[in-house]
Design a protein around this motif. Structure first.
Motif, PDB file in Angstrom:
ATOM      1  N   ALA A   1     -10.476  15.411   2.290  1.00 28.83           N
ATOM      2  CA  ALA A   1     -11.336  15.790   1.516  1.00 28.83           C
ATOM      3  C   ALA A   1     -12.740  14.413   1.641  1.00 28.83           C
ATOM      4  O   ALA A   1     -13.629  15.114   0.986  1.00 28.83           O
ATOM      5  CB  ALA A   1     -11.043  14.622  -0.629  1.00 28.83           C
ATOM      6  N   ILE A   2     -12.716  13.773   2.224  1.00 27.33           N
ATOM      7  CA  ILE A   2     -13.829  12.930   2.493  1.00 27.33           C
ATOM      8  C   ILE A   2     -14.379  13.522   3.149  1.00 27.33           C
ATOM      9  O   ILE A   2     -15.993  13.954   3.248  1.00 27.33           O
ATOM     10  CB  ILE A   2     -13.541  11.512   3.514  1.00 27.33           C
ATOM     11  CG1 ILE A   2     -12.410  10.829   1.655  1.00 27.33           C
ATOM     12  CG2 ILE A   2     -14.458  10.291   3.451  1.00 27.33           C
ATOM     13  CD1 ILE A   2     -11.777   9.635   2.519  1.00 27.33           C
TER      14      ILE A   2
ATOM     15  N   VAL B   1      -9.121   6.465   9.259  1.00 29.68           N
ATOM     16  CA  VAL B   1     -10.120   5.904   9.254  1.00 29.68           C
ATOM     17  C   VAL B   1     -10.847   5.021  10.304  1.00 29.68           C
ATOM     18  O   VAL B   1     -12.093   4.450   8.539  1.00 29.68           O
ATOM     19  CB  VAL B   1      -9.257   5.342   8.379  1.00 29.68           C
ATOM     20  CG1 VAL B   1      -9.331   3.584   7.509  1.00 29.68           C
ATOM     21  CG2 VAL B   1      -8.063   6.092   7.555  1.00 29.68           C
ATOM     22  N   GLN B   2     -10.580   5.261  10.860  1.00 27.42           N
ATOM     23  CA  GLN B   2     -11.529   4.295  11.925  1.00 27.42           C
ATOM     24  C   GLN B   2     -13.118   4.460  11.769  1.00 27.42           C
ATOM     25  O   GLN B   2     -14.155   4.313  12.016  1.00 27.42           O
ATOM     26  CB  GLN B   2     -10.688   5.032  12.638  1.00 27.42           C
ATOM     27  CG  GLN B   2     -12.001   3.106  14.070  1.00 27.42           C
ATOM     28  CD  GLN B   2     -11.807   1.904  13.567  1.00 27.42           C
ATOM     29  OE1 GLN B   2     -10.745   1.221  13.246  1.00 27.42           O
ATOM     30  NE2 GLN B   2     -13.368   1.849  13.841  1.00 27.42           N
TER      31      GLN B   2
ATOM     32  N   LEU C   1     -14.242   5.813   9.480  1.00 20.79           N
ATOM     33  CA  LEU C   1     -15.430   5.444   7.825  1.00 20.79           C
ATOM     34  C   LEU C   1     -15.738   3.866   8.570  1.00 20.79           C
ATOM     35  O   LEU C   1     -16.878   3.931   7.999  1.00 20.79           O
ATOM     36  CB  LEU C   1     -13.966   5.223   6.597  1.00 20.79           C
ATOM     37  CG  LEU C   1     -13.635   6.423   6.002  1.00 20.79           C
ATOM     38  CD1 LEU C   1     -12.147   6.179   5.128  1.00 20.79           C
ATOM     39  CD2 LEU C   1     -15.078   7.039   5.277  1.00 20.79           C
TER      40      LEU C   1
ATOM     41  N   VAL D   1     -13.792  13.723   7.089  1.00 24.65           N
ATOM     42  CA  VAL D   1     -14.113  12.487   8.370  1.00 24.65           C
ATOM     43  C   VAL D   1     -12.473  13.069   8.921  1.00 24.65           C
ATOM     44  O   VAL D   1     -11.807  13.079   8.676  1.00 24.65           O
ATOM     45  CB  VAL D   1     -13.743  10.868   8.167  1.00 24.65           C
ATOM     46  CG1 VAL D   1     -15.253  10.478   7.892  1.00 24.65           C
ATOM     47  CG2 VAL D   1     -13.313  10.792   7.108  1.00 24.65           C
TER      48      VAL D   1
ATOM     49  N   GLU E   1      -4.877  15.099   3.401  1.00 22.57           N
ATOM     50  CA  GLU E   1      -5.698  15.440   2.190  1.00 22.57           C
ATOM     51  C   GLU E   1      -6.301  14.134   1.516  1.00 22.57           C
ATOM     52  O   GLU E   1      -8.028  14.815   1.437  1.00 22.57           O
ATOM     53  CB  GLU E   1      -4.547  15.022   1.026  1.00 22.57           C
ATOM     54  CG  GLU E   1      -3.935  16.688   0.501  1.00 22.57           C
ATOM     55  CD  GLU E   1      -3.393  16.606  -0.619  1.00 22.57           C
ATOM     56  OE1 GLU E   1      -3.591  16.707  -1.701  1.00 22.57           O
ATOM     57  OE2 GLU E   1      -2.056  16.092  -0.407  1.00 22.57           O
ATOM     58  N   MET E   2      -6.069  13.084   1.908  1.00 22.31           N
ATOM     59  CA  MET E   2      -7.743  12.421   1.650  1.00 22.31           C
ATOM     60  C   MET E   2      -8.600  12.156   2.512  1.00 22.31           C
ATOM     61  O   MET E   2      -9.362  12.308   2.115  1.00 22.31           O
ATOM     62  CB  MET E   2      -7.246  10.886   1.554  1.00 22.31           C
ATOM     63  CG  MET E   2      -6.363  10.492   0.547  1.00 22.31           C
ATOM     64  SD  MET E   2      -5.268   8.681   0.178  1.00 22.31           S
ATOM     65  CE  MET E   2      -6.605   7.937  -0.270  1.00 22.31           C
TER      66      MET E   2
ATOM     67  N   THR F   1       0.941  -0.849  -0.083  1.00 28.53           N
ATOM     68  CA  THR F   1      -0.421   0.377   0.006  1.00 28.53           C
ATOM     69  C   THR F   1       1.316   1.241  -0.031  1.00 28.53           C
ATOM     70  O   THR F   1       1.903   1.194   0.543  1.00 28.53           O
ATOM     71  CB  THR F   1      -0.953   0.269   1.225  1.00 28.53           C
ATOM     72  OG1 THR F   1      -0.537  -0.276   2.553  1.00 28.53           O
ATOM     73  CG2 THR F   1      -2.437  -0.914   0.862  1.00 28.53           C
ATOM     74  N   ALA F   2       0.678   2.956  -0.071  1.00 26.28           N
ATOM     75  CA  ALA F   2       1.358   3.698  -0.695  1.00 26.28           C
ATOM     76  C   ALA F   2       0.364   4.502  -0.053  1.00 26.28           C
ATOM     77  O   ALA F   2       1.600   6.009  -0.537  1.00 26.28           O
ATOM     78  CB  ALA F   2       0.941   3.782  -1.544  1.00 26.28           C
ATOM     79  N   VAL F   3       0.344   4.754   0.836  1.00 24.95           N
ATOM     80  CA  VAL F   3      -0.875   5.728   0.991  1.00 24.95           C
ATOM     81  C   VAL F   3       0.540   6.499   2.290  1.00 24.95           C
ATOM     82  O   VAL F   3       0.713   5.925   3.460  1.00 24.95           O
ATOM     83  CB  VAL F   3      -2.202   5.667   1.936  1.00 24.95           C
ATOM     84  CG1 VAL F   3      -2.497   7.103   2.603  1.00 24.95           C
ATOM     85  CG2 VAL F   3      -2.467   5.015   1.405  1.00 24.95           C
TER      86      VAL F   3
ATOM     87  N   LEU G   1      -2.404  10.791   4.012  1.00 25.11           N
ATOM     88  CA  LEU G   1      -3.453  10.321   4.457  1.00 25.11           C
ATOM     89  C   LEU G   1      -4.208  11.514   5.041  1.00 25.11           C
ATOM     90  O   LEU G   1      -5.500  11.952   4.941  1.00 25.11           O
ATOM     91  CB  LEU G   1      -3.213   9.704   5.529  1.00 25.11           C
ATOM     92  CG  LEU G   1      -4.387   9.507   6.805  1.00 25.11           C
ATOM     93  CD1 LEU G   1      -5.292   7.904   6.141  1.00 25.11           C
ATOM     94  CD2 LEU G   1      -3.422   8.370   7.947  1.00 25.11           C
TER      95      LEU G   1
END
Lengths: 494, 464
Positions: free
Chosen positions: B18-19, B24-25, B27, B21, B14-15, B5-7, B12
């Protein structure tokens, strides 16, 4: 990619040309006609190609260059999970102790293979929360067949003849096909406004004639069904089993387990969740895991471990086994690869794979919104998604005059493999996108930009997308003509 | 982040922003109810660096006795043929190794053409006009032929020769129990399907008949006679064929066989402890639209250029769903590629030469072994690549001990038939390929002769 006219291997070469040199006949020659009488003999050789080795190599290398592949391009293919295939796996699978091991070799001489399979079973049991595993099925749909036949055995063992299996209208096409093959009738269950199972419809249809409900969670809409424990209760209350289609298992590894949700049976697609090169359509591998009450019906032979730590294959290991689903021990070459993957990632890495898959999917979704294409390609259900999401191309078709298929074909010109199109069936002009965890943010950004560019271009001139692709080895192909007068083999001049 | 994986931390942030949240948890928390979330790490070992994984897998491989570690005559359904180097090279190309099923034909012409060529090669080999692009492997191909018969005529009885591979018989029985067909087994006589019992078993209720060519005892059946016995019934005649002997054996299409299926492993595929390989599936024209799995067809593109597509897809599960002719989705495309490359490598004359070589070597090996004390032929039917002998060593356990003794001397003499056939408890099944030379056969005779003698001597001591 190559654009010259397609010529098959049967149109190449010349009489008498060859790549194979036969080993010398080193035993005393007997009269061949007495060894094999004329009435059992072939009268003329099969008309196989006659080419030299260089011709053979050049032909297949040339046609290989007319393929899109994962090692050079992005495949956001929903429900199919096209993630990176580590080359380590090819190396370890090719070790002669694995690759030249005969399936009828006695267990004492196959201890490494049996230990590998035993360890893989244990790992799959832990990931799924269902401890009893059979690696035998050859693909996901083969695992489904195993699961439904197990269900049949389970009910028959209780003296019950049930006749129907429930599948949601979002299910993979393999589910209803499997159900029919296993001698059951399919009954469809509807989807509610949130993209989950319609509980009222389920309650109305769940009765004592239902053998099983087949479900994937998250489903093909990218929605995790929040009512899963209630669904399990409804199904179990009528004595039916709950089957987990594992095609989407890669969204929840280390985060949630089918066994904990109340599922009785799960199949794994090793070629999705645990990496196998897809090979243009296989091989796959579809092990199943089951709960305690389904254990007696699993496929034989069973891998067993003795007190002294040695391994054996027990032909009668499961006392009420449904039997075998294929020859030998399953697609062992696939087990080696998936086992290597699990060893590489470990518990934390598997969880990271699922987390990143979900992160990437939601990021791509957000990025498309940022590009302002959500009004043309709205998300079919929900706000967030799991590892994949479904867009509807319905407004795009109405406003811009291009169909989802046109968008897909135009993406080819941008160097992307299109997402899955026209599935799931209940979404009009569906586009099912799954970016997978192995793609970089840059790739996702590029893909979102390409979609935006295609829509902008279509607003100017829809004909561009309608006639795409332009840069591929062939232009849009006439599939109707192919089906009308099937030409499925090369005619051969003798 | 793992090796695949590449994040990065920057990605992270930025992503997530954008989302919209915080983590990640979140989500997962917002989508998966708390009561089904796994609140602990998976109970699995920690991840390992590549070199450690390699070392571990190499150690496991070293604990197996592969065909490079002994002189092996083990067959019984899979055979140690030489796999030419061009196959490794072509299958290793990422363009063949890593693409998906060719649903987008414009960028899948390579795979689609391979399927088309494969279908042509299987048709030529079997003498049957239509072929699909592969099924899983041999025994499930047999079972799939049963399902085809079920769809075609719905008759509830399957007549099955006991010469069919035990795994094929078991797999067919598992499938047939699901869709509701009964199996009637017909025994062997003098090594081949008992012709009278076979004819007597076939009647108006018979949906399909199944035999193997050559059969599990290595004997060449009179396929034409077996098929003819079913010609006045509605039954689908199914033959399970080993493809290599088809270099010399009369093809199913000339014997009255409706559906020819079989294990494709011998065509350029590795042993792999039983898979992956591929199953082939060819039929008469009448069954084209009832065949399982994928089929490639020729067509033209918008500019009139020749191209290939998946065709007759309305048979398939992704379109016909519960009305599909099979549930097969992922099949064995890469293994089928090995199959067509192998057949091309052999070529028209090569397949015949290979068949003739096997015929001679198998005959020679049978002569050598049956000249030994305590070894007799189990039947004297024609054999092409495999034959059965009886060892006078007191049944299956004795045969197993003889095999173990031979393996200690570096020779695997074959398969103990008693593992699957009670009636041949003293049977040993011996298989040949082009990789087993005259010298190897000499060595087999020497080692087996000694092992049988030693086993009999030990038995005598034990008895006295």
């Amino acid at each position: 990619m190559q654009r010259d006219r397609a010529t098959t291997i049967f149109e190449k070469g010349a009489a008498g040309r060859r790549a194979f040199v036969a080993p010398k006949l080193d035993v005393p020659e007997a009269d061949a006609d007495t060894l094999l009488p004329a009435h059992l003999r072939r009268s003329a050789p099969a008309r196989l190609p006659e080419v030299s080795e260089p011709e053979l190599v050049r032909h297949y290398v040339k046609i290989s260059r007319r393929n899109f592949d994962l090692d050079t391009g992005f495949y956001p293919l929903g429900s199919c999970t096209m993630k990176h295939n580590p080359r380590l796996h090819e190396r370890v699978a090719a070790l002669s102790g694995h690759s030249r091991l005969h399936p009828m070799q006695s267990p004492e001489h196959a201890q490494g293979a049996l230990e590998l399979m035993y360890n893989l079973e244990r790992a799959l049991g832990e990931v799924s929360g269902l401890p009893h595993v059979s690696l035998q099925p050859s693909a996901g749909s083969h695992g489904e067949l195993a699961g439904v036949l197990l269900t049949r055995a389970f009910h028959e063992d209780r003296g019950q003849q049930r006749h129907t299996v429930l599948t949601p209208d979002t299910s993979h096409g393999t589910n209803p096909a499997t159900v029919t093959m296993a001698g059951y009738t399919v009954v469809k269950v509807g989807t509610n406004v949130d993209g989950g199972v319609d509980l009222d419809d389920l309650r109305a249809k769940a009765d004592e004639d239902v053998a099983c409900l087949m479900l994937t969670n998250p489903n093909t809409l990218g929605v995790f069904d929040p009512n899963i424990t209630e669904i399990a209760r409804i199904v179990h209350d009528v004595g039916a089993t709950l089957y987990y289609d594992g095609a989407n298992l890669n969204a929840i590894m280390g985060k949630a387990r089918p066994g904990d949700m109340g599922f009785d049976i799960v199949h794994f697609n090793l070629h999705k969740s645990f990496t196998q090169p897809h090979g243009g359509g296989g091989p796959g591998s579809g092990p199943i895991a089951v709960s305690e009450r389904m254990r007696p019906y699993l496929m034989n032979p069973r891998i067993v471990r003795a007190q002294d730590g040695s391994f054996d294959l027990d032909e009668q290991g499961y006392e009420k086994s449904i039997g075998r689903l294929r020859g030998f021990q399953g697609n062992y070459g696939c087990f080696v690869r998936s086992y290597a993957y699990i060893c590489s990632l470990g518990a934390e890495g598997l969880r990271d794979a699922s987390e990143t898959a979900v992160l990437n999917a939601n990021y791509l979704l957000a990025k498309l919104r940022e590009h302002g294409v959500a009004d043309k390609l709205p998300l079919a259900f929900g706000e967030l998604c799991m590892h994949e999401f479904v867009l509807s191309g319905s407004p795009m078709k109405k406003d811009l005059g291009i169909k989802t298929l046109d968008l897909a074909k135009r993406l080819l010109d941008h160097g992307y493999h299109p997402p899955t199109v026209y599935f799931p069936l209940l979404v009009d002009e569906a586009l099912l996108v799954e970016p997978t965890e192995t793609e970089t943010k840059e790739t996702l950004d590029g893909f979102a930009a390409a979609i935006a560019a295609i829509l902008a271009e279509a607003a100017e001139d829809p004909a561009i997308a309608q006639n795409a692709p332009y840069t591929t080895p062939v232009r849009r192909l006439d599939e109707a003509a192919a089906a009308k007068t099937p030409r499925i083999r090369q005619p051969i001049e003798t | 982040m793992s090796q695949y994986t590449a994040v990065t931390d920057a990605d992270l942030a930025e992503m997530l922003s954008a989302i919209g949240v915080g983590s990640v948890q979140e989500l997962f928390d917002r989508q998966i109810p708390a009561d089904v979330r796994l609140g602990r790490p998976l109970d699995l070992p920690e991840g390992m660096p590549e070199q450690d994984v390699y070392a571990h897998l190499r150690d496991l491989a070293a604990r197996n006795t592969g065909a490079e570690d002994e002189i092996t005559f083990l067959g019984a359904g899979m055979y140690d043929h030489y796999v030419p180097a061009v196959i490794d090279m072509l299958l290793g190309r990422s363009e063949f190794l890593t693409p998906y099923t060719p649903y987008q034909p414009e960028v899948s012409q390579g795979n689609l053409q391979v399927m088309f060529e494969y279908q042509t090669a299987i048709s030529e080999l079997t003498g049957l006009p239509v072929s699909n692009a592969s099924v899983y492997e041999g025994p499930s191909a047999v079972a799939s032929a049963g399902y085809l018969a079920r769809l075609a005529n719905g008759r509830p009885k399957f007549v099955v020769s006991r010469g069919l591979h035990p795994h094929s018989r078991e797999t067919l029985a598992t499938y047939a129990h699901g869709f509701g067909a009964e199996i009637v087994e017909v025994g062997l006589r003098d090594g081949v399907t008992d012709p009278e019992a076979w004819a007597a078993a076939i009647d108006g209720e018979t949906g399909a008949v199944f035999f193997a060519q050559p059969n599990f005892l290595g004997a060449v059946e009179d396929a034409e006679a077996l098929a003819a016995a079913a010609k006045d019934s509605p039954a689908v005649v199914v033959g399970q064929y080993d493809p290599i002997p088809l270099g010399v054996l009369k093809p199913p299409g000339e014997c009255g066989v409706d559906v020819a299926v079989g294990e494709g492993q011998t065509l350029g595929n590795r042993l792999d402890f039983g898979g992956p390989s591929f199953g082939f599936f060819a039929a008469t024209e009448a069954y084209l639209r009832r065949m399982p799995g994928r089929i490639a067809g020729e067509t033209v593109d918008a500019d009139g250029r020749r191209g290939f597509v998946l065709t007759l897809q309305t048979r398939e599960q992704h379109i016909r769903r519960e009305k599909a002719t099979s549930n097969i989705c992922t099949a064995q495309a890469l293994n089928a590629l090995a199959g067509v490359v192998y057949l091309t490598w052999l070529g028209r004359e090569g397949l015949v030469e290979l068949g003739e070589l096997l015929l001679q070597r198998t005959h020679h090996a049978r002569e050598r072994l049956t000249a030994l004390d305590g070894v007799t032929a189990l039947h004297d039917q024609p054999v092409v690549r495999e034959f059965a002998v009886a060892l006078d060593v007191g049944g299956t356990d004795g045969v197993r001990r003889v095999i173990a003794r031979c393996q200690e001397a570096g020779v695997n003499p074959g398969y103990a038939l008693g593992r699957d056939y009670e009636e041949y408890g003293d049977g040993l099944l011996v298989a040949l390929t082009e990789q087993r030379s005259a010298a190897d056969i000499d060595r087999l005779a020497e080692v087996l002769g000694a092992a049988v003698a030693a086993e009999r001597a030990d038995a005598e001591v034990a008895a006295s």
